[in-house]
Design an enzyme around this catalytic site. Structure first.
Site, short mmCIF file in Angstrom:
data_model
loop_
_atom_site.label_atom_id
_atom_site.label_comp_id
_atom_site.label_asym_id
_atom_site.label_seq_id
_atom_site.Cartn_x
_atom_site.Cartn_y
_atom_site.Cartn_z
N GLY A 150 0.76 -1.24 0.00
CA GLY A 150 0.00 0.00 0.00
C GLY A 150 0.79 1.29 0.00
N GLU B 150 3.95 -6.72 1.67
CA GLU B 150 3.45 -7.08 0.33
C GLU B 150 3.35 -5.87 -0.58
OE1 GLU B 150 -0.46 -8.41 1.40
OE2 GLU B 150 0.21 -10.37 2.06
N PRO B 151 4.45 -5.18 -0.82
CA PRO B 151 4.36 -4.02 -1.71
C PRO B 151 4.19 -4.44 -3.17
CG PRO B 151 6.65 -4.39 -1.09
CD PRO B 151 5.83 -5.42 -0.36
N ARG C 191 2.67 -1.72 -5.89
CA ARG C 191 2.79 -0.49 -6.67
C ARG C 191 4.17 0.15 -6.54
NH1 ARG C 191 -1.59 2.72 -8.00
NH2 ARG C 191 -2.81 1.65 -6.42
N ARG D 88 -6.19 3.25 -15.73
CA ARG D 88 -6.17 3.98 -14.45
C ARG D 88 -6.80 5.38 -14.52
NH1 ARG D 88 -2.34 5.33 -11.96
NH2 ARG D 88 -3.17 4.87 -9.90
N TYR E 84 -9.76 5.38 -11.96
CA TYR E 84 -9.45 6.00 -10.66
C TYR E 84 -9.21 7.51 -10.78
CZ TYR E 84 -7.88 1.13 -9.83
OH TYR E 84 -7.75 -0.23 -9.75
N CYS F 110 -14.35 4.57 -28.30
CA CYS F 110 -15.60 5.34 -28.37
C CYS F 110 -16.24 5.51 -27.00
CB CYS F 110 -16.59 4.63 -29.28
SG CYS F 110 -15.80 4.10 -30.79
N GLU F 111 -15.54 6.18 -26.10
CA GLU F 111 -16.10 6.53 -24.80
C GLU F 111 -15.44 7.83 -24.38
OE1 GLU F 111 -16.57 3.95 -21.59
OE2 GLU F 111 -16.70 2.12 -22.80
N TYR G 185 -0.42 -1.87 -12.16
CA TYR G 185 -1.85 -1.78 -12.49
C TYR G 185 -2.05 -1.16 -13.87
CZ TYR G 185 -1.78 -2.76 -7.54
OH TYR G 185 -1.50 -3.33 -6.33
C1 PLP Z 1 -3.23 -5.04 -3.69
C2 PLP Z 1 -2.67 -5.67 -2.49
C3 PLP Z 1 -1.35 -5.43 -2.14
C4 PLP Z 1 -0.45 -4.48 -2.88
O1 PLP Z 1 -0.84 -3.16 -2.76
P1 PLP Z 1 0.09 -2.00 -3.38
O2 PLP Z 1 -0.65 -0.77 -3.15
O3 PLP Z 1 0.26 -2.31 -4.82
O4 PLP Z 1 1.39 -2.03 -2.65
C5 PLP Z 1 -0.85 -6.10 -1.05
N1 PLP Z 1 -1.60 -6.96 -0.34
C6 PLP Z 1 -2.89 -7.21 -0.66
C7 PLP Z 1 -3.68 -8.16 0.16
C8 PLP Z 1 -3.47 -6.57 -1.74
O5 PLP Z 1 -4.75 -6.80 -2.05
#
Ligand code: PLP
Length: 422
Positions: free
Chosen positions: A239, A275-276, A278, A314, A318, A346-347, A375
């Site tokens: 995140g 768990e990075p 992005r 994106r 978003y 076409c949007e 993403y």
């Molecule tokens: C999407 C997700 C991530 C990665 O999030 P990033 O913003 O890309 O770092 C990590 N863990 C879980 C469970 C996710 O759903």
């Protein structure tokens, strides 16, 4: 920092001119930098130095096997959210004991595949899912290592579509119910409870929401230990956000994030997993596209590109901002002008930017979307029957196509005509 820089006015991906890749593979395409991927992975790895840890790349951000292999060889584990991702990680050579299985609705088949093939742990999202993991494990004569994903009810202060840690979101179990759920888990003989999981959202640009969530996890760890659970691993999710513009945003650095983890959780002696996604892949990739037409509208000029919302969704999905830069730098002193930058779909949503200041551009000129590595390709589609665009990986002065553009025939022949129409 990334490895997409101008040299003598031409944009390079590491030591390869972007225009040279365009000439070889055609536009549009994605290009990733090995050095940038590795740099970002190592920033996290180093931020957790001194702590028992594993950085599990959230491969949903960019899941090409060449990217997975690059990161896995540097020591990364993988965070997967589907059987397809699990199989893809295994195909890229990642061992099962470095793969974490996340995701809100794991099916019995997915659980069976992962248990049979080897898995580091399941991050359980609900009690019904817990029951299914237990049943499948017992059926296989195994015990499934699990954490339970808790929802700490923290506002991640990010875009609503990527916030996951508030009580109204579908993710995890409410932290207030955690003791009950852990007691339930401990009663199931097919499960081995090893830790706690939390992930509050994506593109976080402040540390405070992480601090609030991790403090709650620290308290919960002590409570659950007092209840007799052997909590020894904490999965803290991903995140951490990236700068999508060069100027005004400065999200926290991985080293600051690592320090926060040590400050809030270090005293517990747990193994730390993060768990990075992005932050590892985002600024390691560009989408390169060509101007097809410049259309002079009423009061505004449109740059019509050969890339579209199906290739990079994106902005449409978003309201995301991507810096868009010319592949051949503007001559100094040339006055920039505002363009609406759009694709041919076409949007009206197929708009990448409105009134964006760019150097004057003409048909045939190349532009690059920065920060498109995460993403991007993974969310692309063949909407409007536009074939999936290729992916290219650069390594120093070499580049290779890591996913080829399908031919029109390959795309069309995926359909099959039923007998009654033949
Ligand atoms: C999407 C997700 C991530 C990665 O999030 P990033 O913003 O890309 O770092 C990590 N863990 C879980 C469970 C996710 O759903």
């Amino acid at each position: 920092m990334d490895h997409f820089l101008y040299r003598d006015g031409a944009l390079f991906a590491e030591d390869v001119p972007v225009a040279e890749i365009a000439a070889a593979v055609g536009t549009p395409f994605y290009v990733y930098s090995t050095a940038t991927l590795l740099r970002h992975f190592r920033l996290f790895d180093e931020a957790l130095q001194g702590t028992d840890h594993l950085v599990c790349y959230a491969m949903k951000a960019a899941s090409n096997q060449a990217i997975l292999k690059t990161l896995a060889e540097a020591g990364a584990g993988m965070d997967v959210v589907s059987e397809g991702e699990y199989r893809r990680a295994r195909a890229a050579g990642v061992p099962g004991d470095k793969i974490v299985f996340s995701g809100v609705g794991k099916t019995a088949d997915e659980i069976r595949t992962a248990l049979t093939g080897g898995i580091r742990q399941f991050n359980v999202e609900s009690e019904p899912e817990m029951e299914v993991i237990n049943a499948v494990a017992l059926d296989l004569g195994l015990r499934a290592p699990i954490t339970v994903r808790v929802n700490p009810d923290v506002d991640a202060k990010t875009h609503a579509k990527i916030a996951t840690g508030k009580s109204e979101n579908k993710f995890g179990i409410p932290i207030a119910r955690a003791r009950e759920v852990y007691a339930h888990a401990a009663s199931l003989p097919g499960l081995e409870v090893i830790g706690i999981d939390v992930h509050i959202g994506s593109q976080l640009t402040e540390l405070e929401p992480f601090r609030l969530a991790y403090q709650k996890v620290a308290e919960l760890t002590e409570t659950l230990r007092a209840d007799g659970h052997d909590i020894r691993r904490l999965d803290l999710g991903g995140g951490l956000g990236i700068p999508y513009t060069r100027s005004n945003e400065a999200p926290p650095l991985p080293v600051e994030y690592g320090q926060l983890i040590k400050d809030t959780l270090g005293h517990l002696g747990c193994e730390i997993e993060i768990e990075p996604g992005r932050l590892i892949a985002g600024n390691a990739g560009l989408m390169v596209s060509k101007v097809i037409y410049v259309k002079n509208g009423e009061g505004r000029d449109f740059l019509i590109l050969d890339g579209a919302m199906n290739d990079l969704i994106r902005p449409a999905m978003y309201d995301a901002h991507h810096d868009i830069i010319p592949v051949i730098e503007a001559t100094p002193g040339v006055e920039p002008q505002p363009y609406d930058i759009v694709g041919p779909v076409c949007e009206s949503g197929d708009t990448f930017a409105k009134q964006r200041l760019m150097p004057p551009l003409g048909a045939g000129d190349l532009v690059a979307f920065r920060s498109a590595g995460a993403y991007g390709a993974v969310m692309s589609s063949e909407y409007n029957s536009r074939p999936l665009i290729p992916e290219v990986l650069v390594h120093g002065d070499q580049f290779a196509v890591i996913r080829a553009r399908p031919t029109f025939d390959e795309m069309i022949n995926r359909d099959t005509i039923p007998e009654w129409l033949a």
